[in-house]
Design a protein around this motif. Structure first.
Motif, short mmCIF file in Angstrom:
data_model
loop_
_atom_site.label_atom_id
_atom_site.label_comp_id
_atom_site.label_asym_id
_atom_site.label_seq_id
_atom_site.Cartn_x
_atom_site.Cartn_y
_atom_site.Cartn_z
N HIS A 35 -6.58 2.62 1.54
CA HIS A 35 -6.30 2.31 2.94
C HIS A 35 -6.43 3.58 3.79
O HIS A 35 -6.98 3.54 4.89
CB HIS A 35 -4.89 1.71 3.09
CG HIS A 35 -4.79 0.30 2.57
ND1 HIS A 35 -3.59 -0.28 2.22
CD2 HIS A 35 -5.75 -0.64 2.35
CE1 HIS A 35 -3.83 -1.53 1.81
NE2 HIS A 35 -5.11 -1.76 1.88
N HIS A 78 -13.07 -1.67 -1.66
CA HIS A 78 -11.62 -1.85 -1.61
C HIS A 78 -11.23 -3.32 -1.79
O HIS A 78 -10.30 -3.64 -2.52
CB HIS A 78 -11.08 -1.30 -0.29
CG HIS A 78 -9.67 -1.68 -0.04
ND1 HIS A 78 -8.64 -1.27 -0.85
CD2 HIS A 78 -9.10 -2.48 0.92
CE1 HIS A 78 -7.49 -1.79 -0.40
NE2 HIS A 78 -7.76 -2.53 0.66
N GLU A 110 -8.77 -5.09 -4.64
CA GLU A 110 -7.61 -5.94 -4.32
C GLU A 110 -7.76 -7.34 -4.90
O GLU A 110 -6.81 -7.91 -5.45
CB GLU A 110 -7.45 -6.08 -2.80
CG GLU A 110 -6.79 -4.89 -2.15
CD GLU A 110 -6.40 -5.15 -0.70
OE1 GLU A 110 -5.60 -4.39 -0.19
OE2 GLU A 110 -6.92 -6.12 -0.08
N HIS A 170 -4.02 -6.72 8.94
CA HIS A 170 -4.29 -7.22 7.60
C HIS A 170 -3.43 -6.50 6.55
O HIS A 170 -2.85 -7.14 5.67
CB HIS A 170 -5.78 -7.07 7.26
CG HIS A 170 -6.12 -7.56 5.89
ND1 HIS A 170 -6.29 -8.90 5.59
CD2 HIS A 170 -6.26 -6.88 4.71
CE1 HIS A 170 -6.54 -9.02 4.30
NE2 HIS A 170 -6.54 -7.82 3.74
N ILE A 171 -3.36 -5.18 6.66
CA ILE A 171 -2.55 -4.43 5.69
C ILE A 171 -1.07 -4.77 5.88
O ILE A 171 -0.35 -5.05 4.92
CB ILE A 171 -2.77 -2.90 5.84
CG1 ILE A 171 -4.22 -2.52 5.50
CG2 ILE A 171 -1.79 -2.12 4.95
CD1 ILE A 171 -4.57 -1.07 5.79
N ASP A 191 -1.81 -7.77 3.08
CA ASP A 191 -1.73 -6.91 1.90
C ASP A 191 -0.28 -6.74 1.45
O ASP A 191 0.04 -6.78 0.27
CB ASP A 191 -2.36 -5.53 2.17
CG ASP A 191 -3.88 -5.58 2.19
OD1 ASP A 191 -4.44 -6.65 1.91
OD2 ASP A 191 -4.51 -4.53 2.47
FE FE2 Z 1 -6.22 -3.68 1.69
#
Ligand code: FE2
Ligand code: FE2
Length: 131
Positions: free
Chosen positions: A18, A55, A59, A112-113, A117
């Motif tokens: 990230h 990435h 995930e 989003h994170i 996430d």
């Molecule tokens: Fe991510």
């Protein structure tokens, strides 16, 4: 806008990725602000979409490994983002990329994170493998 403390997931590999995403975004913002040649902007965008894809694969593998119930929804978010970046890359060849678009990408990433996430990490933490 970058990787603030509340965006940390506690999984080192993920947090480092990230961080890298935000670094590439910073660079992209710098070249757009600096009015650099379209090819410099294009390559920064290209770097961002490549790294984002890598990435996302990491995930998705992690979530699949743990049988995360909301995997499909999460993958859909990744795909939409990747598609958006690909479209932007293509546009960058023909017209200037605006700072507003870069800020929208940053906002997407933070959202989003911070939401998606963080939820998969919280869920994975309740499962045996990460204990
Ligand atoms: Fe991510
Ligand atoms: Fe994600």
């Amino acid at each position: 806008m970058g990787l603030t403390a509340e965006l940390l997931t506690g999984i080192q590999e993920i947090d480092e990725q990230h961080e890298t995403l935000f670094e590439i975004l910073d660079k992209l913002q710098g070249v757009v602000k600096g009015g650099d040649n379209w090819s410099v902007v294009y390559f920064a965008l290209n770097e961002l979409s490549h790294f984002a894809r890598t990435h996302f694969v990491v995930e998705e593998a992690l979530m699949r490994l743990h049988g995360y119930p909301e995997l499909e929804q999460h993958i859909a978010e990744h795909r939409a983002f990747s598609a958006h970046l690909a479209q932007l890359e293509e546009q960058a060849v023909r017209q200037d990329v605006s700072l507003t678009i870069i800020q929208l990408i940053q906002r997407w990433l933070v959202e989003h994170i911070g939401v998606s996430d963080k939820s998969y990490v919280a869920c994975l933490r309740t499962m045996p493998v990460l204990r």
